[in-house]
Design an enzyme around this catalytic site. Sequence first.
Site, PDB file in Angstrom:
ATOM      1  N   HIS A  63       0.850  -1.196   0.000  1.00  0.00           N
ATOM      2  CA  HIS A  63       0.000   0.000   0.000  1.00  0.00           C
ATOM      3  C   HIS A  63       0.886   1.246   0.000  1.00  0.00           C
ATOM      4  O   HIS A  63       1.539   1.541   0.991  1.00  0.00           O
ATOM      5  CB  HIS A  63      -0.916   0.004   1.232  1.00  0.00           C
ATOM      6  CG  HIS A  63      -1.778  -1.226   1.327  1.00  0.00           C
ATOM      7  ND1 HIS A  63      -3.060  -1.271   0.822  1.00  0.00           N
ATOM      8  CD2 HIS A  63      -1.533  -2.468   1.829  1.00  0.00           C
ATOM      9  CE1 HIS A  63      -3.562  -2.489   1.031  1.00  0.00           C
ATOM     10  NE2 HIS A  63      -2.662  -3.224   1.639  1.00  0.00           N
ATOM     11  N   LYS A 136     -13.311  -0.849 -19.378  1.00  0.00           N
ATOM     12  CA  LYS A 136     -12.259   0.162 -19.589  1.00  0.00           C
ATOM     13  C   LYS A 136     -11.002  -0.181 -18.787  1.00  0.00           C
ATOM     14  O   LYS A 136      -9.882  -0.047 -19.270  1.00  0.00           O
ATOM     15  CB  LYS A 136     -12.749   1.549 -19.155  1.00  0.00           C
ATOM     16  CG  LYS A 136     -13.828   2.133 -20.039  1.00  0.00           C
ATOM     17  CD  LYS A 136     -14.193   3.532 -19.555  1.00  0.00           C
ATOM     18  CE  LYS A 136     -15.508   3.994 -20.177  1.00  0.00           C
ATOM     19  NZ  LYS A 136     -16.140   5.049 -19.382  1.00  0.00           N
ATOM     20  N   HIS A 226      -6.425 -15.495  -6.864  1.00  0.00           N
ATOM     21  CA  HIS A 226      -5.275 -15.533  -5.954  1.00  0.00           C
ATOM     22  C   HIS A 226      -5.701 -15.027  -4.575  1.00  0.00           C
ATOM     23  O   HIS A 226      -6.148 -13.889  -4.439  1.00  0.00           O
ATOM     24  CB  HIS A 226      -4.158 -14.653  -6.530  1.00  0.00           C
ATOM     25  CG  HIS A 226      -2.926 -14.634  -5.682  1.00  0.00           C
ATOM     26  ND1 HIS A 226      -1.904 -15.550  -5.826  1.00  0.00           N
ATOM     27  CD2 HIS A 226      -2.551 -13.820  -4.667  1.00  0.00           C
ATOM     28  CE1 HIS A 226      -0.959 -15.295  -4.932  1.00  0.00           C
ATOM     29  NE2 HIS A 226      -1.322 -14.242  -4.221  1.00  0.00           N
ATOM     30  N   ASP A 297       2.765  -6.721   2.288  1.00  0.00           N
ATOM     31  CA  ASP A 297       1.541  -6.036   2.729  1.00  0.00           C
ATOM     32  C   ASP A 297       1.919  -4.778   3.520  1.00  0.00           C
ATOM     33  O   ASP A 297       1.250  -4.445   4.507  1.00  0.00           O
ATOM     34  CB  ASP A 297       0.635  -6.971   3.545  1.00  0.00           C
ATOM     35  CG  ASP A 297      -0.758  -6.394   3.755  1.00  0.00           C
ATOM     36  OD1 ASP A 297      -1.113  -5.420   3.063  1.00  0.00           O
ATOM     37  OD2 ASP A 297      -1.489  -6.913   4.621  1.00  0.00           O
ATOM     38  N   GLY A 317      -2.843  -2.676   9.907  1.00  0.00           N
ATOM     39  CA  GLY A 317      -1.788  -2.590   8.901  1.00  0.00           C
ATOM     40  C   GLY A 317      -0.445  -2.316   9.545  1.00  0.00           C
ATOM     41  O   GLY A 317      -0.358  -1.551  10.502  1.00  0.00           O
TER      42      GLY A 317
END
Length: 435
Positions: A63, A136, A226, A297, A317
């Site tokens: 991230h 798109k 996945h 991660d 996180g």
Amino acid sequence: MKRVETLFTGRVYHKGEFKEACIGVDNGIISFIGKEANAPSYDEKVDFKGLFIIPGLIDIHAHLRGMRLNYKEDFLSGTSAAAAGGFTLVFDMPNTDPPTNSRLRLMEKTEEAETQIIIDIGFYFGKPEEVSEAEKLVKTHAIGLKLYPEDYSKSIQPNIVEIVNIVRKNGKRIVFHPEDASIIERNRKAYPDMLKGVDKHSFIRNVETELSALDIFYRTFGAGAHATHLTTVESIMKARANRFTYDVSVNHLALTNNDLLTQGGICKVNPPLRSFEERKALIEAFNEGRIAILITDHAPHTLEEKNMTLYDEIPSGIPCFETAFSVLLDMVHKAGLNIYRLVEAFTRGPAEFLGDKKLGTVSEGSIANLTVFNPKEEWKVDPEEFYTKAKHSPFAGRVLRGRVKATVIRGVVVFQDGEIKVQKGFGKIYGINNY
Ligand code: NCD
Ligand code: ZN
Ligand code: ZN
């Protein structure tokens, strides 16, 4: 033999072994590997004698934030941290503000990133509102769709199956976060609204939550996806039975629920850290070759946010670009982690996931991305010294054995001995301009 621009020397990981060797690089591509006596002439020599040289680390799940979440991380701070951790290519998730779920937003994010990145990065997109938007998005440079628990495990939105099929049909990846949002909601109700601290985190998001999500996803979309950040061997077995590919995060290989209990919010991550026994079994599975891909991660939040009081306020996180590889090298010494499996799981494994033959190995014709480390150097983790804006870590104060010394991208040293060596904007976007 054709003259090369740069010759790198060191203990090179080539065909499954570490050997003293030279790597000749011309125009960003490896054109020679072999003994110094046989090496071509060169313009410049970069001597990594005594150090280990492996293919550049690739992280398929991180991230980098940016845009309205710039205060947590931006593309310069995030990719500097990644370079310092030995990463040459990382893939950024779409759970941003605004979310990266339309072509326009992907383009805006790409534009913001382009001028700031130190290393190469690629993107996922999130679930678009409309099927027409999915049409798109599959034509862009993004490598695929990332689905979160709310997207598939609560009430099933009518167009989601169609969207997944469009993404698959166009050869893009489907990656999902396996936690069942309904079970989380139910478990959360067992505790007070104003729940303090994080002690209940692994009960609220227990292993059942993960196993259930793996089944819901299979029932809804079938095989061919996945599952990211699996936390137990039981989940690995279920993912295999459902014919999903999968990865495991460094956090779940290195930490346990005990770290959450002793360190609090700093160790709050989704899915939660598991028990000592579950982690032990995960390490064994890793050494047996049952985990082909590792991820960081890297999920930066400010220290202030991680220090909040209420359970629901503390964001999940862990920022870990700058510790991930070193923590695993340390585990090679202290926990019997297999170093060959470790190298492969951050290089060849991710390259195969991408279906990219020019990445993931040190071989002639490959892109000259290299990670250089000293397996013996010890250093103390001090989050104050991190490039990431998230100045905290579960490993703060720990002495780790094994340190990243340099990162090379397309034949250029981008990081060496603690310093970033290139200008921002050096990095390229994966999927654009024949990359
Ligand atoms: C991630 C984040 O902060 O964006 N948090 C986490 O705990 N892993 C989101 C995610 O990967 O689920
Ligand atoms: Zn996730
Ligand atoms: Zn994540």
